[in-house]
Design an enzyme around this catalytic site. Structure first.
Site, PDB file in Angstrom:
ATOM      1  N   ASP A  33      -2.214   6.968   7.874  1.00 26.97           N
ATOM      2  CA  ASP A  33      -2.221   5.596   7.205  1.00 26.97           C
ATOM      3  C   ASP A  33      -1.194   5.748   5.894  1.00 26.97           C
ATOM      4  O   ASP A  33      -0.661   4.560   5.499  1.00 26.97           O
ATOM      5  CB  ASP A  33      -3.456   4.926   6.824  1.00 26.97           C
ATOM      6  N   ASP A  91      -5.111   3.593  -0.680  1.00 27.98           N
ATOM      7  CA  ASP A  91      -4.630   2.413   0.252  1.00 27.98           C
ATOM      8  C   ASP A  91      -4.245   1.306  -1.131  1.00 27.98           C
ATOM      9  O   ASP A  91      -4.094   0.236  -0.811  1.00 27.98           O
ATOM     10  CB  ASP A  91      -5.791   1.700   0.871  1.00 27.98           C
TER      11      ASP A  91
END
Length: 377
Positions: free
Chosen positions: A157, A100
């Protein structure tokens, strides 16, 4: 207007923008360079005091840069710069970083560099891209999601983190970085997206051989279900990979997931639940999936012909209007805007609560409708 928004919808978006200006100016003055996440009783705490590498820590800065781009008010720029400097310690915490880093540094350093040309911000963004590239697993062709004890996992994601690699590849003229992003996107086409437009949240590979093993349930209801935020990541992420590569496979994939999302959302009057394949009762909403999907649909609308655009634009507007009319807190003395965001289906602590990335995507969506947004991704 790039989206051909109706006059009625444009007027609505202008009204919401006026509310956002009031709300976010008050929040900026109150929150400053704190890093918000989930408010308690209408008050944010500083997530940065707990963990500077938490995946949502870039979204407040992203909102500040969007506001600066739209208003040119220096308060937003100065505050965003302070957040970016705070995250330097996060870059130093190498062992805590995961896939991320795109969410963290696209919205801070890369946004800053795109708007101001700050050379230090460019270095931060390139450093983060190097960390993301270092997570690439050649056996399996994917970017590893998490760290120790969770080897072999890739998640939907990560499609939203790939723009960090696309940006860095262009900055450094480094085809290898782009190839890593493309490899992960290709893996998602093979193993995460399903033919009907639904998708898995996560898939597991043998970390030694790269053999595909299974697809556990992840943050949705169960394996084989349809976690809606994952669906929104797929719409937006595939549309972004098309933007940076021109590969029609990604555009077609984004369309397939978008059609599935729109059909399911329409069944519930565009009030998006956490999982499209969960029991009808109890009803659990996830507004973060709705606003992210809306932004993805508007990105998709930019990639298609004039006669296709209305499908995606009208669906995006319906999602955003539903949020604006039912799920927003406009009191400038209360922290957060969009309510009923959900982190995962089976965890009460972050189910149907305000979450900072819901506010970010709502703001981006409104600014897109008004052609005032900063392209952060």
């Amino acid at each position: 207007m790039r989206y051909a928004v109706s006059e009625e919808d444009r007027q609505w978006a202008e009204q919401v923008w006026g509310k956002l200006e009031v709300k976010l100016k008050a929040e900026c003055g109150r929150i400053g360079s704190s890093i918000p996440y989930i408010p308690v009783n209408g008050v944010y705490s500083d997530m940065g005091e707990k963990s500077l590498v938490w995946w949502t820590n870039g979204f407040w800065s992203g909102m500040l840069w969007q506001m600066y781009h739209a208003t040119q008010e220096k308060l937003y720029k100065e505050t965003a710069e302070q957040v970016e400097i705070r995250l330097d310690q996060g870059l130093a915490d190498y062992m805590g970083l995961d896939h991320d880093v795109g969410f963290l540094w696209l919205h801070t350093a890369v946004a800053n560099y795109r708007l101001t040309g700050n050379p230090r911000s460019r270095i931060r963004g390139l450093h983060a891209a190097g960390i993301l590239a270092g997570r690439y697993q050649p056996a399996g062709g994917y970017i590893r999601a998490w760290n120790e004890g969770q080897e072999g996992i890739a998640i939907i994601d990560c499609l939203m983190n790939l723009p960090l690699l696309y940006w860095a590849a262009a900055e450094r003229k480094d085809a290898g970085l782009k190839q890593i992003a493309v490899s992960h996107a290709q893996m998602a086409l093979r193993h995460i997206l399903r033919p009907d437009g639904s998708c898995n949240h996560l898939v597991v590979f043998d970390p030694e051989t790269g053999e595909y093993l299974n697809n556990p349930g992840g943050q949705g209801y169960e394996s084989g279900s349809s976690w809606t935020r994952g669906q929104s990541w797929a719409i937006y992420g595939m549309a972004l990979s098309y933007r940076y590569t021109g590969d029609r496979e990604y555009l077609d994939a984004a369309k397939r997931v978008a059609h599935y999302f729109i059909a399911n959302a329409a069944l519930n009057d565009y009030e998006v639940v956490i999982d499209f394949r969960a029991p009808e009762q109890p009803v659990y909403y996830d507004t973060t999936a709705a606003v992210c999907a809306a932004c993805g649909l508007l990105e998709l609308a930019e990639a298609v012909g004039d006669y296709e655009k209305p499908l995606y634009v009208k669906a995006a507007v319906r999602l955003l209007r539903k949020i604006g009319e039912k799920f927003c807190e406009w009191d400038p003395e209360q922290d957060s805007i969009v309510s009923h965001g959900s982190g995962r289906y089976h965890r009460e602590s972050d189910r149907e609560v305000p979450i900072i990335y819901g506010d970010y995507f709502f703001l981006e969506g409104i600014l897109r409708l008004l052609d005032k947004h900063l392209m952060i991704w």
